[in-house]
Structure formats: structure tokens, C-alpha cells
Design a protein around this motif. Structure first.
Motif, PDB file in Angstrom:
ATOM      1  N   UNK A 210       6.424 -20.433 -12.321  1.00 39.88           N
ATOM      2  CA  UNK A 210       7.621 -19.624 -12.286  1.00 39.88           C
ATOM      3  C   UNK A 210       7.443 -18.027 -11.911  1.00 39.88           C
ATOM      4  N   UNK A 211       7.910 -17.428 -11.033  1.00 44.88           N
ATOM      5  CA  UNK A 211       7.793 -16.054 -10.929  1.00 44.88           C
ATOM      6  C   UNK A 211       8.697 -15.233 -12.016  1.00 44.88           C
ATOM      7  N   UNK A 212       8.758 -14.072 -11.842  1.00 47.38           N
ATOM      8  CA  UNK A 212       9.707 -13.157 -12.730  1.00 47.38           C
ATOM      9  C   UNK A 212      11.054 -13.672 -12.539  1.00 47.38           C
ATOM     10  N   UNK A 213      12.026 -13.284 -13.478  1.00 45.74           N
ATOM     11  CA  UNK A 213      13.292 -13.858 -13.388  1.00 45.74           C
ATOM     12  C   UNK A 213      14.020 -12.939 -12.425  1.00 45.74           C
ATOM     13  N   UNK A 214      15.193 -13.336 -11.971  1.00 45.47           N
ATOM     14  CA  UNK A 214      15.979 -12.604 -11.080  1.00 45.47           C
ATOM     15  C   UNK A 214      17.378 -12.150 -12.338  1.00 45.47           C
ATOM     16  N   UNK A 215      17.273 -10.784 -12.244  1.00 45.35           N
ATOM     17  CA  UNK A 215      18.414 -10.642 -13.383  1.00 45.35           C
ATOM     18  C   UNK A 215      19.831 -10.431 -12.736  1.00 45.35           C
ATOM     19  N   UNK A 216      20.936 -10.571 -13.391  1.00 37.54           N
ATOM     20  CA  UNK A 216      22.479 -10.563 -12.713  1.00 37.54           C
ATOM     21  C   UNK A 216      22.587  -9.531 -11.905  1.00 37.54           C
ATOM     22  N   UNK A 217      21.955  -8.317 -12.332  1.00 35.64           N
ATOM     23  CA  UNK A 217      22.294  -7.191 -11.427  1.00 35.64           C
ATOM     24  C   UNK A 217      21.678  -7.156 -10.264  1.00 35.64           C
ATOM     25  N   UNK A 218      20.509  -7.751 -10.206  1.00 31.76           N
ATOM     26  CA  UNK A 218      19.627  -7.863  -9.026  1.00 31.76           C
ATOM     27  C   UNK A 218      20.437  -8.657  -7.981  1.00 31.76           C
ATOM     28  N   UNK A 219      20.627  -9.878  -8.643  1.00 34.11           N
ATOM     29  CA  UNK A 219      21.304 -10.997  -7.883  1.00 34.11           C
ATOM     30  C   UNK A 219      22.634 -10.335  -7.199  1.00 34.11           C
ATOM     31  N   UNK A 220      23.323  -9.462  -7.855  1.00 32.65           N
ATOM     32  CA  UNK A 220      24.746  -8.846  -7.322  1.00 32.65           C
ATOM     33  C   UNK A 220      24.166  -7.880  -6.207  1.00 32.65           C
ATOM     34  N   UNK A 221      23.005  -7.093  -6.571  1.00 33.69           N
ATOM     35  CA  UNK A 221      22.586  -6.362  -5.453  1.00 33.69           C
ATOM     36  C   UNK A 221      21.987  -6.866  -4.300  1.00 33.69           C
ATOM     37  N   UNK A 222      21.457  -8.130  -4.236  1.00 30.98           N
ATOM     38  CA  UNK A 222      21.015  -8.718  -3.025  1.00 30.98           C
ATOM     39  C   UNK A 222      22.268  -9.332  -2.189  1.00 30.98           C
ATOM     40  N   UNK A 223      23.176  -9.834  -3.094  1.00 29.40           N
ATOM     41  CA  UNK A 223      24.409 -10.382  -2.424  1.00 29.40           C
ATOM     42  C   UNK A 223      25.089  -9.176  -1.622  1.00 29.40           C
ATOM     43  N   UNK A 224      25.185  -8.117  -2.216  1.00 32.03           N
ATOM     44  CA  UNK A 224      25.792  -6.976  -1.615  1.00 32.03           C
ATOM     45  C   UNK A 224      25.240  -6.427  -0.394  1.00 32.03           C
ATOM     46  N   UNK A 225      23.708  -6.501  -0.377  1.00 30.52           N
ATOM     47  CA  UNK A 225      23.012  -6.186   0.846  1.00 30.52           C
ATOM     48  C   UNK A 225      22.938  -7.187   2.027  1.00 30.52           C
TER      49      UNK A 225
ATOM     50  N   UNK B 152      30.436  -7.160   1.320  1.00 31.23           N
ATOM     51  CA  UNK B 152      30.861  -6.614   0.030  1.00 31.23           C
ATOM     52  C   UNK B 152      30.104  -5.667  -0.367  1.00 31.23           C
ATOM     53  N   UNK B 153      30.646  -4.649  -1.152  1.00 33.04           N
ATOM     54  CA  UNK B 153      30.030  -3.729  -1.942  1.00 33.04           C
ATOM     55  C   UNK B 153      29.338  -4.105  -3.329  1.00 33.04           C
ATOM     56  N   UNK B 154      28.561  -3.505  -4.064  1.00 33.14           N
ATOM     57  CA  UNK B 154      28.112  -3.758  -5.207  1.00 33.14           C
ATOM     58  C   UNK B 154      29.187  -4.144  -6.285  1.00 33.14           C
ATOM     59  N   UNK B 155      30.175  -3.258  -6.383  1.00 34.46           N
ATOM     60  CA  UNK B 155      31.329  -3.171  -7.341  1.00 34.46           C
ATOM     61  C   UNK B 155      32.126  -4.686  -7.117  1.00 34.46           C
ATOM     62  N   UNK B 156      32.263  -4.911  -5.811  1.00 37.41           N
ATOM     63  CA  UNK B 156      33.166  -5.962  -5.646  1.00 37.41           C
ATOM     64  C   UNK B 156      32.579  -7.224  -5.942  1.00 37.41           C
ATOM     65  N   UNK B 157      31.215  -7.270  -5.502  1.00 36.57           N
ATOM     66  CA  UNK B 157      30.566  -8.553  -5.901  1.00 36.57           C
ATOM     67  C   UNK B 157      30.271  -8.492  -7.409  1.00 36.57           C
ATOM     68  N   UNK B 158      30.160  -7.582  -7.989  1.00 37.42           N
ATOM     69  CA  UNK B 158      30.051  -7.641  -9.550  1.00 37.42           C
ATOM     70  C   UNK B 158      31.598  -8.236 -10.205  1.00 37.42           C
ATOM     71  N   UNK B 159      32.490  -7.594  -9.755  1.00 43.49           N
ATOM     72  CA  UNK B 159      33.714  -8.004 -10.300  1.00 43.49           C
ATOM     73  C   UNK B 159      34.133  -9.359  -9.994  1.00 43.49           C
ATOM     74  N   UNK B 160      33.805  -9.972  -8.842  1.00 46.48           N
ATOM     75  CA  UNK B 160      34.114 -11.231  -8.291  1.00 46.48           C
ATOM     76  C   UNK B 160      33.118 -12.344  -9.158  1.00 46.48           C
ATOM     77  N   UNK B 161      31.892 -11.947  -9.381  1.00 44.38           N
ATOM     78  CA  UNK B 161      31.118 -12.963 -10.338  1.00 44.38           C
ATOM     79  C   UNK B 161      31.424 -12.839 -11.774  1.00 44.38           C
TER      80      UNK B 161
END
Length: 136
Positions: free
Chosen positions: A28-43, A47-56
Motif C-alpha cells: 500500500x502506498x501512503x493514504x489519501x487524506x480527505x482534504x487531498x481527495x477534495x482537492x483532486x475532485x475540485x481539479x 466544482x470549487x474546493x469549498x463546494x466539494x468539501x460541503x457536498x462530501x
């Protein structure tokens, strides 16, 4: 891209008296944090970072609520979240009391897309930890 694994010697957990055998073990590689996942989805979306963060964040709250009501939560091709119970048995149903329930567990049953992924993975044997490629 391939899933990396190494070969390790292990005992058979079902019969510890049997000789040890060698089994594949995923690296297993290193973990993907919640914040990193939100950042990837927004990229990768509009959707912007805040919208993804709020939705999840809201999705998590709704999942908790629905599981607490005893409902299964179906997340389309992602899969289904549901509760199971670990409890003591009794001889007759009228003897049963809730204090015999030891704990609830949250389980996940993958959906069609994730099942398909598991069937199509490619594997790469890695001999030592220094041979492991860094995560993307």
C-alpha cells in the motif's frame, strides 16, 4: 499502472500447526487524506474546493443518519453501506434483550464499477521495499 505486491511467509490462520507458506501481500502506498481527495475532485471537475468539501461533508452526515435509522445506503456504482450486529445467541426469542448486542459494524459492499476494477487489475512483483515506486 500496476498494483505492487511482495511475497511474504505466513502461517495459515485456520490451522497454525501447518507449515508456513508464501503469499502475495499488497504494498500500500501512503493514504489519501480527505482534504487531498477534495482537492483532486475540485481539479478534475468544474466544482470549487469549498463546494466539494460541503457536498462530501453533507453526504457523510446523511449517511450517518440513514445508517442510524437502519437503512442501507446505496451509492450507485460506488457500492452499498450497511450495518451488521455482533451479538450473543439465546435459546428462545423471548429471552432476547438488547444488552446481548455487543457492537454494530459498518460494512461496505462494492458496486459494479469497483468490482470490475478488482477483476481487471494488473500486478507487479516487487522484491524489496526500495523497489517500490512512489505514489502519483
Amino acid at each position: 499502472m500496476s498494483v505492487q505486491y511482495k511475497v511474504t511467509e505466513r502461517i495459515n490462520p485456520n490451522d497454525v500447526t501447518l507449515p508456513k507458506k508464501y503469499y502475495a501481500r499488497i504494498i500500500n502506498g501512503d493514504d489519501v487524506s480527505f482534504e487531498e481527495l477534495v482537492g483532486i475532485i475540485s481539479k478534475v471537475s468544474s466544482l470549487n474546493y469549498g463546494t466539494v468539501l460541503g457536498a462530501i461533508g453533507t453526504l457523510l452526515e446523511v449517511i450517518e443518519m440513514q445508517l442510524a435509522f437502519g437503512r442501507q445506503v446505496r451509492l450507485s456504482n460506488l457500492g452499498t453501506l450497511f450495518l451488521t450486529l455482533n451479538s450473543e445467541g439465546v435459546e428462545r426469542p423471548e429471552e432476547y434483550r438488547s444488552d446481548r448486542i455487543k457492537q454494530a459494524r459498518i460494512r461496505f459492499r462494492p458496486g459494479a464499477r469497483l468490482k470490475r476494477l478488482a477483476k481487471t487489475l494488473k500486478y507487479e512483483k516487487v522484491s524489496t521495499a526500495s523497489d517500490v515506486a512512489p505514489a502519483p
